[in-house]
Design an enzyme around this catalytic site. Structure first.
Site, PDB file in Angstrom:
ATOM      1  N   SER A   1       6.828  -4.073  -1.729  1.00 35.35           N
ATOM      2  CA  SER A   1       6.372  -2.740  -2.090  1.00 35.35           C
ATOM      3  C   SER A   1       6.399  -1.861  -0.827  1.00 35.35           C
ATOM      4  CB  SER A   1       4.986  -2.823  -2.733  1.00 35.35           C
ATOM      5  OG  SER A   1       4.643  -1.624  -3.365  1.00 35.35           O
ATOM      6  N   TRP A   2       5.288  -1.230  -0.459  1.00 35.41           N
ATOM      7  CA  TRP A   2       5.260  -0.476   0.796  1.00 35.41           C
ATOM      8  C   TRP A   2       5.618  -1.376   1.978  1.00 35.41           C
ATOM      9  CZ3 TRP A   2       5.509   3.801   3.471  1.00 35.41           C
ATOM     10  CH2 TRP A   2       5.011   3.837   4.776  1.00 35.41           C
TER      11      TRP A   2
ATOM     12  N   HIS B   1       5.753  -6.221 -10.829  1.00 31.88           N
ATOM     13  CA  HIS B   1       5.775  -5.798  -9.437  1.00 31.88           C
ATOM     14  C   HIS B   1       5.132  -6.802  -8.479  1.00 31.88           C
ATOM     15  CE1 HIS B   1       5.853  -2.957  -6.105  1.00 31.88           C
ATOM     16  NE2 HIS B   1       4.550  -3.086  -5.938  1.00 31.88           N
TER      17      HIS B   1
ATOM     18  N   GLY C   1       0.844  -1.186   0.000  1.00 28.51           N
ATOM     19  CA  GLY C   1       0.000   0.000   0.000  1.00 28.51           C
ATOM     20  C   GLY C   1       0.892   1.253   0.000  1.00 28.51           C
TER      21      GLY C   1
ATOM     22  N   ASP D   1       9.470  -4.211 -13.269  1.00 31.35           N
ATOM     23  CA  ASP D   1       8.578  -3.612 -12.279  1.00 31.35           C
ATOM     24  C   ASP D   1       8.354  -2.146 -12.657  1.00 31.35           C
ATOM     25  OD1 ASP D   1       7.390  -2.497  -9.994  1.00 31.35           O
ATOM     26  OD2 ASP D   1       8.499  -3.801  -8.633  1.00 31.35           O
TER      27      ASP D   1
END
Length: 316
Positions: free
Chosen positions: A110-111, A293, A43, A265
């Site tokens: 990711s986050w 990604h 996120g 990505d």
């Protein structure tokens, strides 16, 4: 190619009261006496899904998953109040203490990689190892690449749908314009903006188009928390110093790690993984060919499974 471990159900679910007004959803799976591992979702604004449990051998890991503030099954949904990076790393430490875990492995993409790195830099003595995918350093240039100019040139058709909710006169700062829409009083415009924001991410997350993934990102409940919380963090520079993760990389020196990143990505370009590896050479880095990604990309998922199996042996 490796496939995920079979589905597993939680053996216990918790709610954890943190700073008001937030209550976090937490679940534990696998072996209660196994190696503790925390799944840190993406996120910011995403949430945990049942398939996230399947990256770990349930016989060897005590698998802990939680939904961050405002996300998934945590309440209140999509809330921005008292929702900062420092609050989230504090929640992780509160959760560790609540569960009686001395040290644990972190697994984030990711986050989730951002938050895992920031927690590890703040509490290195609590981290057994890091398995990180789709590195997101959360710098201004990384946010601008995806939300202002960069990825737009690779997905110009999807970009038109992303910018559609924003008047042409406001498109010189799309994060700012979206923030006004996503925090405004017009519920119809707020939801339309949330879907456009979230679908942009879902559309660009895989090397080959995955309609089911895009539909998932378009779901109103998921889109609202994803868009509102991401935009809230990005307009505030993720509540961290410029280039903080690289500047503080020395804190990671004694932590074993595995960096896994798709070559193509588009959401988080691969240069971020290379920069992190240069700053933290003790970690192994794998650039995965023909992958984007998402953790659901087959070769990326295989590399993640190999990493968790490796650390299950190393940390036992």
């Amino acid at each position: 190619m490796r496939t995920l471990y079979p589905p597993v159900e939680p053996y216990v679910r918790h709610t954890l009261q943190v700073e008001a007004p937030h209550t976090l959803y937490v679940e534990e799976c696998g072996n209660p006496a196994g190696i503790p591992v925390l799944f840190v979702h993406g996120g910011p604004g995403g949430g945990c899904e049942p398939w996230h449990r399947q990256f770990f051998d349930p016989d060897r890991y005590r698998i802990v998953l939680f939904d961050q503030r405002g996300c998934g099954r945590s309440t209140p949904h999509a809330s921005l109040e008292n929702n900062t990076t420092q609050a989230l790393t504090g929640d992780m430490e509160q959760l560790r203490e609540h569960l009686g875990i001395e040290r644990w492995m972190l697994f984030g993409g990711s986050w989730g990689s951002t938050l895992s790195l920031l927690y590890a830099q703040a509490c290195p003595e609590r981290v057994l190892a890091l398995v990180l995918r789709g590195i997101f350093l959360c710098r201004k240039q990384d946010i601008d690449w995806f939300y202002q100019q960069g990825a737009s040139r690779l997905f110009p058709d999807a970009w038109q749908d992303f910018i559609a909710p924003v008047p042409p006169s406001r498109r010189d700062n799309l994060v700012q314009a979206y923030h006004e829409l996503l925090t405004g009083d017009d519920e119809v415009r707020r939801l339309a903006a949330a879907r456009a924001w979230s679908v942009w991410e879902g559309t660009t997350s895989t090397l080959q188009h995955k309609p089911a993934l895009v539909r998932h990102f378009a779901d109103s409940y998921i889109a609202l928390s994803m868009a509102r919380i991401e935009c809230h963090y990005f307009i505030n520079g993720a509540f961290i110093r410029p280039d903080q993760i690289i500047s503080d990389a020395a804190q990671l020196k004694n932590i074993p790690g595995r960096i896994i990143h798709g070559r193509y990505d588009v959401v988080c370009p691969v240069d971020q993984a290379i920069e992190l590896h240069h700053a933290w050479p003790e970690a192994d880095v794998q650039i995965i060919p023909a992958s984007g990604h998402s953790a659901g990309e087959p070769a990326v998922a295989g590399a993640l499974l190999e990493a968790t199996d490796h650390f299950a042996g190393q940390l036992a």
